[in-house]
Design an enzyme around this catalytic site. Structure first.
Site, PDB file in Angstrom:
ATOM      1  N   SER A  39       0.803  -1.222   0.000  1.00  0.00           N
ATOM      2  CA  SER A  39       0.000   0.000   0.000  1.00  0.00           C
ATOM      3  C   SER A  39       0.832   1.265   0.000  1.00  0.00           C
ATOM      4  CB  SER A  39      -0.946   0.012   1.207  1.00  0.00           C
ATOM      5  OG  SER A  39      -0.213   0.027   2.409  1.00  0.00           O
ATOM      6  N   LYS A  90      -6.703   3.873   8.338  1.00  0.00           N
ATOM      7  CA  LYS A  90      -5.752   4.826   7.756  1.00  0.00           C
ATOM      8  C   LYS A  90      -6.305   6.246   7.765  1.00  0.00           C
ATOM      9  CE  LYS A  90      -3.564   1.350   4.785  1.00  0.00           C
ATOM     10  NZ  LYS A  90      -3.342   0.876   3.400  1.00  0.00           N
TER      11      LYS A  90
END
Length: 809
Positions: free
Chosen positions: A716, A759
């Site tokens: 990611s 996140k």
């Protein structure tokens, strides 16, 4: 492969002599004259042998009854030298006729000494090993194998002191083995003592040892005679040690059998004395009482038949016999199980919702699923229990949620911890043939519950292990399958038990270690980490009152302010759950309790953020704040951790060099590959970024991700890596207060990633205002409550070009 070849494939083998013992002897002096030498034919037939290796200087009988091998023998018998090569087959289980690739390349030249042909068309051969040869290449495979061979000469100094010592040691140790082993003829001891040639001694001893094909082949292939003797000596030592252990075991078994027979006779005499005195340990009354318990247990027909058979055996078995206790224990288990006992379900949907809300804050998806189950159960009484699996980080309330579900349903609760379980018998139980056998943990827990429809929690499903005792996760396949667990079979009970009414709930921290077949049988519900706001609310409603009660200050006017709770969450814990948060709150309560005991503290007690340093000590975790990224080469990424989300700084620097790339910061393989992919993409699009191609060849690049002691991995950070490198080479800084996440490809695509909620919360906590996300993660954002996204500008991109347009100033 034809059936004929399949039948012929295993029929070349040694056969025993008429005495029933195959005895290896030394080389016949007459045959030794014809050993390998310059007269060795360049091409010889090759006879593949399964499950055996023949050695030089050894007389061995062979049985041949396949057409292919008989054709080979017919060809050998017309040769003047009567020679052929015997080569062992790699895989003894090979079906069909072995080919060139199926045999070892070192074999033994054999000379046919005698042949007998029997009425069943089989050949009995007596062959003499002549010497070692190497098969250089095969020249034909039909009608039998034929190969070009070369002689292998022995190596070693026969007159050295070491060789003499090795020979004496082998003769001595082999003699000891022959004298102790029942399978070896005593003549071998004399034969070994009279063999003068060390090479022949090694071959003769190896032929008579219990080595597998691979082991004997290693001896055959060894040219160095001293090394060959060492291999043989090592195997002799192993067999001598095994014989000693076998002898000890045999003596122990004989002694134990003697004690057992003595105990049995004494028990029989004791029982006779009791009968004469009119005494009895149990008698008919005990059997009838147990029979009545079995009848009242509500056993199904098959289990009842089994119980009646065991009752008859129990009545005929003396109470002093060991079998009596085994049968009685088994019948007591059958009588105590809840075959037809069920707790009445509470089908009040509103009450169930209220109980779940009282015990847990949030977790709406889980609560909704339980309420749905209760609603359907109120309409369909024979509904089978669902198989749920709660997956989430530690401390998110998975186990306690199971207790709340049981309370909401009005059912009993049972918990089975699977962490570290490696024995299949823990699930299925032991068979009654074993001493101390018991049912598996599933049946044991149901007996404790006393009902057949409890809420059964299988805790830590992802921690199940596997070893030689079986695979517990495979045993769980039947338990967690609604179509199969209606007839769950425990090895101890040996009769089916219906588990279909049990509400199974499994928990796991990670779903990946759970086998795919097991995952397919469960309805997986993810429990993500709590947000800061949720933690504060959980602490205020649940944790603080509970810790005040446990530490004896519930009667005190005590409270921790909301800012104080928020400070504890941010500065003293870093986790997705609330387990450490409760410990810290408990520590605060203990400090207050100490003041009450020592100073007589009373009245109103309020704890705020400024009091925490005195009560809990220095701050343990400083919040990660987004820094200015005005310097080219610095980007901010977003990461998921088991403790929630976090921001990740990516720093790139360049210096004169030769185009090398250096990576630091405890990066895993996947993240390293992301950097490589990012560098390749930037280099291939240098013109679009306004970068000269010479810059990549004349400069070294160093990419570093701070917090070097913390391992980092995953794809990611790809978009962050390409942004950092593009910023470095183009000398364009990354936009301020901006973070990003997403996987990249060499084609310039931005792929979706996981952990979006965690996140985004980390970005918001760190002061980030703009977040760049993959376009395909838009649906994940739609599931996040709007208040959590307040103050964040979300920008979705599908390509790296779009991402750089948003991230570079």
């Amino acid at each position: 492969m034809s059936d004929e070849h399949a039948r012929e494939s295993d029929e070349i083998r040694p056969f025993q002599t008429t005495t029933g013992t195959e005895i290896a002897v030394g080389t016949d002096p007459e045959e030794d004259e014809h050993g390998l030498g310059p007269d060795l034919p360049a091409v010889l037939p090759v006879l593949p042998l399964k499950n055996t290796v023949l050695f030089p200087h050894i007389l061995s009988p062979l049985l041949v009854n396949t057409h292919r091998s008989q054709a080979l023998i017919d060809d050998v018998l017309v040769r003047p030298d009567r020679m052929m090569v015997a080569a062992a087959v790699h895989d003894p289980a090979l079906e069909g006729s072995p080919g060139p690739d199926d045999v070892y390349r070192v074999g033994t030249v054999l000379r046919v000494v005698k042949m007998l042909k029997f009425p069943d068309q089989s050949y009995r051969l007596l062959v003499q090993g002549v010497g070692r040869v190497r098969i250089e290449e095969f020249e034909a495979s039909e009608p039998f194998l034929r190969a070009r061979v070369s002689a292998i000469e022995d190596e070693g100094d026969y007159d050295s002191v070491e060789m003499t010592a090795m020979v004496r040691n082998v003769v001595s140790q082999f003699g000891e083995l022959v004298s102790e082993s029942p399978r070896l003829s005593s003549e071998l001891q004399l034969v070994a003592a009279n063999v003068e040639d060390p090479s022949q001694l090694a071959d003769m001893v190896a032929h008579n040892l219990e080595l597998d094909v691979a082991g004997k082949q290693r001896v055959l292939e060894e040219r160095d005679v001293a090394e060959r003797l060492k291999q043989v000596l090592a195997q002799i030592d192993r067999e001598n040690a095994a014989l000693r252990i076998e002898t000890e075991i045999k003596e122990k078994v004989q002694n134990e059998m003697g004690r057992t027979q003595r105990d049995y006779m004494l028990r029989q005499q004791l029982e006779a004395i009791r009968r004469e005195l009119g005494e009895s340990e149990e008698g008919e009354e005990g059997v009838e009482e147990l029979r009545e318990r079995v009848l009242q247990a509500g056993l199904p027909e098959e289990a009842l038949k089994q119980a009646n058979r065991e009752l008859e055996r129990l009545a005929q078995t003396p109470t002093a016999a060991a079998e009596h206790g085994v049968i009685r224990t088994y019948l007591e288990w059958l009588a105590d199980l809840p075959w037809d006992k069920s707790s009445e379900d509470s089908l009040d949907v509103a009450a169930a919702r209220r109980i779940l809300d009282e015990d847990h804050y949030g977790l709406e998806k889980v609560k909704e699923r339980i309420v749905e189950f209760i609603a359907v159960l109120s309409l369909k009484k024979d509904l089978k229990g669902p198989i749920l699996c709660f997956v989430g980080p530690p401390g998110t309330g998975k186990t306690s949620l199971g207790r709340s579900i049981a309370r909401a349903l009005g059912r009993e609760f049972s918990r089975l911890s699977l962490g570290g379980v490696r024995d299949e018998a823990e699930i299925r139980g032991h068979r009654r043939t074993y001493v101390g056998a018991m049912p598996g943990r599933i049946i044991q827990n149901l007996r404790k519950c006393g009902t057949r429809n409890p809420v059964f929690m299988l805790d830590e499903l992802d921690k199940v292990g596997t070893d030689v005792r079986g695979d517990p996760s495979s045993a769980l396949l039947e338990v967690l399958d609604p179509e199969q667990n209606v007839d769950f079979s425990d090895h101890y009970l040996e009769v089916p038990f219906d588990l279909s009414q049990v509400l199974f709930i499994a928990t796991a921290n990670l779903i990946d270690p759970v086998p795919a077949a097991l995952r397919d049988r469960m309805e997986v519900i993810e429990l993500p980490g709590y947000t800061l706001e949720e933690k504060v609310e959980i602490a205020r409603q649940y944790l603080l009152p509970r810790q005040a009660e446990q530490n004896g200050i519930a009667s005190l006017d005590f409270d921790v302010s909301e800012d104080g709770l928020r400070a504890i969450c941010e500065r003293y814990t870093r986790e997705a759950g609330v387990r450490n948060l409760e410990r810290e709150i408990g520590s605060v309560c203990r400090k207050i309790a100490l003041r009450v005991a020592e100073e007589g503290l009373e009245g109103e007690v309020r704890v705020g953020p400024d009091d925490l340093a005195e009560l809990l000590g220095p701050v343990k975790f400083e919040p990660e704040l987004a820094e200015e990224t005005a310097r080219p080469g610095v980007a901010v990424g977003l990461a998921w951790t088991p403790a929630g989300g976090d921001i990740l700084f990516i720093e790139s620097s360049q210096m004169p060099g030769r185009g090398e790339l250096k990576l630091t910061g405890s990066l895993g393989d996947v993240m390293r590959e992301s950097v490589e992919a990012a560098r390749s993409w930037v280099r291939s699009h240098a013109d679009e970024l306004g970068v000269k191609s010479e810059a990549f060849e004349q400069t070294d690049v160093h990419v570093h991700v701070p917090s070097g002691a913390v391992p980092k991995d995953g794809p990611s950070a790809g978009i962050g890596m390409v942004t950092s490198l593009a910023s470095l080479f183009s000398q364009r800084p990354v936009a301020a207060e901006l973070a990003m996440t997403g996987e990249i490809t060499l084609r310039g695509k931005v792929l979706p990633v996981g952990g979006i909620k965690e996140k985004l919360l980390a970005a918001k906590r760190a002061g980030i205002r703009t977040v760049v996300l993959p376009e395909k993660n838009r649906q994940d954002v739609d599931e996040i409550p709007a208040p959590l996204l307040a103050g964040l500008d979300l920008r979705f991109v599908g390509t790296i070009d779009e991402a750089l347009a948003q991230t570079l100033s």
